[in-house]
Design an enzyme around this catalytic site. Structure first.
Site, short mmCIF file in Angstrom:
data_model
loop_
_atom_site.label_atom_id
_atom_site.label_comp_id
_atom_site.label_asym_id
_atom_site.label_seq_id
_atom_site.Cartn_x
_atom_site.Cartn_y
_atom_site.Cartn_z
N HIS A 158 -7.58 9.75 -1.84
CA HIS A 158 -6.85 9.56 -0.35
C HIS A 158 -7.65 10.25 0.64
O HIS A 158 -7.79 9.81 1.79
CB HIS A 158 -5.64 10.21 -0.81
CG HIS A 158 -4.35 9.77 0.21
ND1 HIS A 158 -3.05 9.72 -0.17
CD2 HIS A 158 -4.61 9.38 1.41
CE1 HIS A 158 -2.59 9.13 0.85
NE2 HIS A 158 -3.20 9.21 1.68
N LYS A 217 -2.65 5.84 -4.31
CA LYS A 217 -3.80 6.74 -4.21
C LYS A 217 -3.58 8.15 -4.86
O LYS A 217 -2.51 8.42 -4.83
CB LYS A 217 -3.85 6.93 -2.50
CG LYS A 217 -3.77 5.81 -1.86
CD LYS A 217 -3.90 5.98 -0.39
CE LYS A 217 -3.46 4.90 0.51
NZ LYS A 217 -2.29 4.64 0.91
N TYR A 249 3.20 9.76 -0.58
CA TYR A 249 4.22 9.11 0.18
C TYR A 249 5.66 9.53 -0.56
O TYR A 249 6.65 9.57 0.11
CB TYR A 249 4.02 7.72 0.31
CG TYR A 249 2.90 7.40 1.11
CD1 TYR A 249 1.87 8.33 1.81
CD2 TYR A 249 2.53 5.99 1.33
CE1 TYR A 249 0.76 7.88 2.33
CE2 TYR A 249 1.44 5.51 1.78
CZ TYR A 249 0.69 6.58 2.54
OH TYR A 249 -0.58 6.08 3.15
N ASP A 259 0.68 -1.08 -0.01
CA ASP A 259 0.02 0.14 -0.01
C ASP A 259 0.85 1.14 -0.01
O ASP A 259 1.48 1.52 1.11
CB ASP A 259 -0.87 0.01 1.21
CG ASP A 259 -2.00 1.30 1.23
OD1 ASP A 259 -2.76 1.15 0.76
OD2 ASP A 259 -1.32 2.50 1.71
#
Ligand code: NDP
Length: 279
Positions: free
Chosen positions: A111, A77, A52, A47
């Site tokens: 998200h 996401k 990120y 994930d």
């Protein structure tokens, strides 16, 4: 290697019942080695998210692992600032694909809901799904009112709602709603993000009783509730520990005791007020 049970999403596709999260794992060597280690241990669900900033390392680790792409369930996401019409969403999606070195993702999630763009954005995800560039679509951080609005105005029921969920915030109401609508609930922060007390007396006593660690007891609690957990760790021993939860079973009484630990205590942002990236 541990072989773990698979679950099914509402469109029939399978996913491993526990996954590996990489929030705050640094791009480059750190994420590369963490994901490689997780895959070596037997995790088959990763994930990540555009925000990120580590999709490249995730993609490289998947490639170098030698495991066929179709044996790995990959989630990423859509970031908040990329919400909008199809062209905007498609561009963000293409960027993620290129970083991940793949031509599809298994699950693409919105998200955060924000305020007024999530319906339009989700319609773009529906198009990606119909074009078979994603195998499933869903959302994160949606309250019941967000889900109701979304389902009232779009065609495909989300396969997943990924939310903050752990023993201090067990989200019973959203879980019940999602179960009723066949939306799989996925727990982010399943181990309380290092902010909650894994050494609380309840977890320590249950860990002793079952000959496990507090983290394993909590992850088992998620699993027995049918909650999909995606614990993160960059520590090889913990990556392994978090995956070793399939050789014991919590009694109903102990499940109830962990349920009773709930304090509706949110350790991170509330989706109703989290507007980062939208302004
Ligand atoms: P977690 O609850 O998974 O906690 C991670 C923390 O716990 C790290 O500090 C880790 O330390 C520590 N830890 C891991 N395993 C153990 C263990 N066995 N014993 C003791 N400590 C342990 O929090 P996350 O926020 O990372 O959530 C999991 C995943 O959910 C994320 O990685 C991300 O993929 C996703 N997520 C999604 C969000 C969303 O908005 N959709 C928001 C936040 C997360 P160390 O790494 O040093 O070993």
């Amino acid at each position: 290697m541990t072989i773990i049970p698979n679950w099914k999403l509402n469109n029939g596709i399978s996913l491993p019942s526990v996954g590996f999260g990489v929030f705050k794992v640094k791009e480059g060597d750190e994420v590369y080695h963490a994901v490689l280690e997780a895959l070596k241990i037997g995790y088959r669900l990763i994930d990540t998210a555009a925000i990120y900033g580590n999709e490249e390392g995730v993609g490289r680790a998947i490639k170098d692992s030698g495991i066929p792409r179709e044996e790995i369930f990959l989630t990423t996401k859509l970031w908040n600032s990329d919400q909008g019409d199809f062209d905007k969403v498609n561009q963000a999606f293409e960027t993620s694909l290129s970083k991940l070195q793949t031509d599809y993702v298994d699950l693409y999630l919105i998200h955060w809901p924000g305020k007024d763009k999530f319906v339009e954005s989700y319609k773009a995800l529906e198009q990606l799904y119909k074009q078979k560039r994603v195998r499933a679509i869903g959302v994160c951080n949606f309250h019941i009112h967000h889900l109701e609005k979304l389902m009232g105005e779009t065609e495909i029921v989300p396969a997943m709602n990924q939310i903050e969920l752990h023993p201090l915030m067990n989200q019973k109401e959203i879980r019940d709603f999602c179960q009723k609508h066949q939306i799989q609930v996925e727990a982010w922060g399943p181990l309380m993000q290092g902010k909650g007390d894994l050494e609380a007396p309840l977890f320590v006593s249950l860990a002793e009783k079952y000959g496990k660690t507090p983290a394993q007891v909590i992850l088992r609690w998620h699993y027995q509730h049918g909650i999909h957990a995606i614990p993160k760790s960059v520590t090889p021993s913990r990556i392994k520990e978090n995956f070793s939860i399939f050789d014991f079973e919590l009694s109903q009484e102990d499940m109830n005791a962990i349920d009773g630990h709930n304090q509706n205590l949110r350790l991170s942002a509330d989706p109703d007020t989290a507007m980062f990236g939208f302004e």
